[in-house]
Design an enzyme around this catalytic site. Structure first.
Site, mmCIF file in Angstrom:
data_model
loop_
_atom_site.group_PDB
_atom_site.id
_atom_site.type_symbol
_atom_site.label_atom_id
_atom_site.label_comp_id
_atom_site.label_asym_id
_atom_site.label_seq_id
_atom_site.Cartn_x
_atom_site.Cartn_y
_atom_site.Cartn_z
ATOM 1 N N ASP A 138 -3.334 -7.398 -5.197
ATOM 2 C CA ASP A 138 -3.659 -6.598 -3.710
ATOM 3 C C ASP A 138 -4.167 -5.558 -4.940
ATOM 4 O O ASP A 138 -3.624 -5.314 -6.163
ATOM 5 C CB ASP A 138 -2.416 -5.771 -3.503
ATOM 6 C CG ASP A 138 -2.561 -5.434 -1.522
ATOM 7 O OD1 ASP A 138 -3.527 -5.540 -1.433
ATOM 8 O OD2 ASP A 138 -1.573 -5.300 -1.275
ATOM 9 N N CYS B 265 0.458 -0.874 -0.294
ATOM 10 C CA CYS B 265 -0.109 -0.227 0.108
ATOM 11 C C CYS B 265 1.194 1.668 -0.143
ATOM 12 O O CYS B 265 0.661 1.991 -0.614
ATOM 13 C CB CYS B 265 -1.028 0.087 1.360
ATOM 14 S SG CYS B 265 -0.854 -0.333 3.024
ATOM 15 N N ARG C 196 7.472 -11.516 5.049
ATOM 16 C CA ARG C 196 6.893 -11.527 6.236
ATOM 17 C C ARG C 196 8.305 -12.053 6.972
ATOM 18 O O ARG C 196 8.159 -13.578 6.697
ATOM 19 C CB ARG C 196 5.630 -11.616 6.224
ATOM 20 C CG ARG C 196 4.312 -10.654 5.756
ATOM 21 C CD ARG C 196 4.596 -9.708 6.136
ATOM 22 N NE ARG C 196 3.845 -8.648 5.752
ATOM 23 C CZ ARG C 196 2.255 -9.027 5.474
ATOM 24 N NH1 ARG C 196 1.233 -9.513 6.231
ATOM 25 N NH2 ARG C 196 0.956 -7.858 4.588
ATOM 26 N N HIS D 135 -5.927 -0.883 -4.373
ATOM 27 C CA HIS D 135 -5.741 0.393 -3.416
ATOM 28 C C HIS D 135 -7.067 1.520 -3.826
ATOM 29 O O HIS D 135 -6.555 1.591 -5.264
ATOM 30 C CB HIS D 135 -5.132 0.803 -2.973
ATOM 31 C CG HIS D 135 -3.828 0.304 -1.934
ATOM 32 N ND1 HIS D 135 -3.402 -1.227 -2.560
ATOM 33 C CD2 HIS D 135 -4.119 -0.201 -0.951
ATOM 34 C CE1 HIS D 135 -2.534 -1.796 -1.529
ATOM 35 N NE2 HIS D 135 -3.491 -1.569 -0.312
ATOM 36 N N HIS E 230 -7.967 -0.606 0.724
ATOM 37 C CA HIS E 230 -7.421 -1.792 0.567
ATOM 38 C C HIS E 230 -8.817 -2.940 0.350
ATOM 39 O O HIS E 230 -8.940 -3.462 1.410
ATOM 40 C CB HIS E 230 -6.493 -1.603 2.473
ATOM 41 C CG HIS E 230 -6.259 -0.925 2.371
ATOM 42 N ND1 HIS E 230 -4.480 -0.616 2.627
ATOM 43 C CD2 HIS E 230 -6.474 0.800 3.010
ATOM 44 C CE1 HIS E 230 -4.223 0.545 3.204
ATOM 45 N NE2 HIS E 230 -5.283 0.508 2.930
ATOM 46 N N GLN F 78 -0.096 -10.701 -3.369
ATOM 47 C CA GLN F 78 -0.858 -10.294 -3.454
ATOM 48 C C GLN F 78 -2.016 -10.042 -4.074
ATOM 49 O O GLN F 78 -1.190 -8.916 -4.961
ATOM 50 C CB GLN F 78 -1.183 -9.610 -1.915
ATOM 51 C CG GLN F 78 -0.613 -10.253 -0.261
ATOM 52 C CD GLN F 78 -0.795 -8.844 0.540
ATOM 53 O OE1 GLN F 78 0.403 -8.130 0.107
ATOM 54 N NE2 GLN F 78 -1.186 -8.895 1.784
ATOM 55 N N LYS G 260 -12.231 -3.283 8.912
ATOM 56 C CA LYS G 260 -12.216 -3.902 7.744
ATOM 57 C C LYS G 260 -13.152 -5.297 8.327
ATOM 58 O O LYS G 260 -13.890 -5.720 8.502
ATOM 59 C CB LYS G 260 -10.618 -4.903 7.390
ATOM 60 C CG LYS G 260 -10.230 -5.541 8.936
ATOM 61 C CD LYS G 260 -8.939 -6.501 8.682
ATOM 62 C CE LYS G 260 -8.527 -7.392 9.219
ATOM 63 N NZ LYS G 260 -7.554 -8.008 8.917
#
Length: 585
Positions: free
Chosen positions: A322, A273, A302, A324, A453, A320, A407
């Site tokens: 992902d 992000c 991670r 945004h 997100h 991911q 979320k």
């Protein structure tokens, strides 16, 4: 049986296990033996090294203890008495557990037969109530979860109120083992995890790469439909970027150590992000430019503990899907609904039902979250309004929010009814504030956008693990790494097989030819073991009539049809959008 009663039963069975091991291995050191959601375990230290062969011996001893119908007797003792008791028996782990009990709280011992344990309870009346149990496995476990404190041996088991319930559970475990994505991943040559590469760093093999590619193609088509623009961000970034975002130090424990380059510190990218926010700031924005929707298949890293790594579902490097969205406050609810619709549409393709959880900030522990009530209140209100308006069944998870905002999390239910954490939609007023994002409003003045997100799959690797187990490796045609395998009976049909394979590839299908000089029965069995949706047998008759003899993975022998009819059927079935629709419930 109530959950409390089940927990009591399993806790009591753990004590029966401790008693049996103590009888068989007198020098054993006892640590803890708690119940779990699905059974129980007990951690043991000492000189013995348990093997799977020992489990049947221990089970037999447990059965004798159950037959003795020993009552569970509770005694409240002084701390000094407990200290003398466990010191005299050399039970050093129990002495450490005794120290964990706060001063002023009762110290209780539970005894059954000649076995006494430090325990707060509670238990069933006697060992005779332990009607149905099974020891399942042995694993290593760090004492108190700390590798510096040494390793113990953990014996896992399960217990139920009746043999019927136990048998059903064991059957479910056997089915789960048959579907284990780690086993199938190796058997079907989908991925490899090797110490030479690094723990938690899966290598997708060609067939696994096909599955990932098809998943990305599916999402990519949806991105176009929903008006996203694609980004590609670097795999490392300045630590200052993550300090600005607040991820550092909030998530510092899950990040790798900084990389030092020319007197600056960089991080292996732990999340995408902040990079996407920098794309937004690359040029001035007006309300006419919003919403701005960014998407990326972004790989992040991670620092997971080695004991938590698990095939594809818990890894150290993952990608991911992902997205945004930067929008005006007025656009927020509509954009949130669009994200929700996207998740529902994609999950329907896999025939996956999902459960929803509204994850909120814990107002009693606001220190772990960024921003104050003025940023959190409208974000939480948006999610609650949408789920109420759409009538979504959901639970609420207090304290489960991300540090920057609440979320809506999705848990997918697989073919066995097991729940898997997958995608999420998060509302974020905080990061736009931290990065000073602006857009020019209708009034000509600067305004702050809101950020969403969202991820549909979450981690693509984890989602692949889910699908392998959900389908037990029997992927639908559109997702199968190998869709058709042609099986010429003799060398005389190889040329025909080659022509058909070329036609299939031109149609975008994935095909192979088994031209080995084996009996056709052996070729069919090979195709079945490899879970190929269509094994197509080609003999003299098929060549002469330009037809194919089909054996489908689902229906077995389907007889002979024309080549044209076969290709028409396969191309129709290879469309993922024809899957059965389901909804978020």
């Amino acid at each position: 049986m109530s959950m409390t009663s089940v927990q009591e039963l399993r806790h009591s069975t753990a004590h029966v296990l401790g008693a049996a091991v103590s009888r068989l291995f007198p020098e054993v050191l006892l640590d803890i033996g708690p119940p779990t959601d699905t059974g129980f375990y007990y951690d043991f230290g000492g000189p013995q090294r348990f093997t799977m062969q020992d489990l049947s011996v221990i089970e037999a001893e447990m059965a004798r203890i159950v037959a003795e119908n020993q009552p569970f007797v509770r005694r409240e003792v002084s701390r000094e008495e407990a200290l003398r008791f466990f010191t005299g028996r050399g039970q050093t782990y129990k002495l450490g557990r005794l120290d964990d009990i706060p001063e002023g709280e009762p110290v209780t011992l539970y005894t059954n037969g000649d076995f006494t344990d430090l325990c707060a309870g509670t238990h069933v009346i006697s060992t005779g109530k332990v009607a149905a149990f099974k020891l399942l496995s042995i694993a290593g476990a760090w004492h108190r979860g700390d590798e510096k404190l040494g390793q113990l041996q953990r014996i896992y088991g399960t217990a139920f109120a009746s043999q019927e319930e136990l048998d059903a559970h064991l059957a479910a475990l056997a089915e789960a083992a048959r579907r284990d994505h780690r086993k199938l991943g190796q058997q079907l040559h989908l991925f490899r995890i090797d110490a030479s590469i690094g723990s938690g760093l899966p290598l997708l093999l060609p067939k696994g790469a096909i599955i990932r590619t098809e998943l990305e193609k599916l999402i990519s088509a949806k991105l176009i439909e929903y008006g996203y623009e694609r980004l590609y961000s670097p795999h490392i970034g300045s630590i200052d970027l993550y300090k600005t975002s607040g991820h550092y130090p909030y998530y510092a424990n899950s990040m790798y150590e900084p990389i030092h380059i020319e007197d600056r510190e960089f991080l292996l990218k732990p999340m995408n992000c902040p990079m996407h926010l920098m794309a937004y700031t690359s040029e001035p924005r007006s309300y006419r430019d919003l919403p701005q929707r960014y998407a990326e298949f972004g790989t992040v890293y991670r620092q997971e503990q080695s004991g938590e790594l698990n095939g594809l579902v818990r890894v150290r490097g993952f990608t991911q899907d992902d997205g945004h969205i930067l929008c005006t406050p007025e656009q927020l609810q509509d954009e949130f609904k669009q994200c929700l619709r996207l998740v529902q549409e994609v999950m329907a393709i896999f025939d996956l039902k999902t459960r929803c959880r509204v994850s909120l900030r814990d107002p009693a522990n606001t220190a772990k979250y960024a921003g104050g009530d003025t940023l959190w209140a409208p974000a939480e209100a948006c999610i609650r309004t949408v789920v109420t308006e759409l009538g979504l069944e959901h639970t609420e998870g207090l304290g489960e929010a991300a540090f920057y905002g609440p979320k809506l999390d999705f848990m997918a239910l697989d073919a066995l009814g097991r729940s898997w954490q997958i995608g999420t939609i998060q509302v974020d007023f905080s990061l736009p504030e931290r990065f000073g994002l602006e857009y020019t409003g209708r009034d000509g003045k600067p305004h702050r956008p809101v950020m969403i997100h969202r991820a549909v799959f979450g981690s693509i690797e984890r989602f692949m693990g889910l699908l392998i187990e959900h389908y037990a490796g029997d992927f639908p045609l559109w997702l199968a790494p190998e869709q058709i395998r042609f099986l010429p009976i003799t060398d005389g049909q190889t040329e025909f097989a080659t022509q058909l394979a070329a036609r299939a590839r031109r149609a975008g299908l994935r095909v192979t030819i088994d031209a080995q000089r084996d009996p056709v029965g052996a070729k069919i069995r090979r195709a079945q073991a490899d879970k190929v949706p269509f094994a197509v047998v080609l003999g003299k008759r098929e060549v002469a009539t330009e037809s194919v003899s089909i054996r489908s993975r689902v229906n077995g022998d389907e007889g002979v049809i024309s080549v044209d009819a076969f290709f028409k059927r396969v191309q129709a079935e290879a469309n993922p959008e024809t899957a059965t629709a389901t909804a978020c419930t």
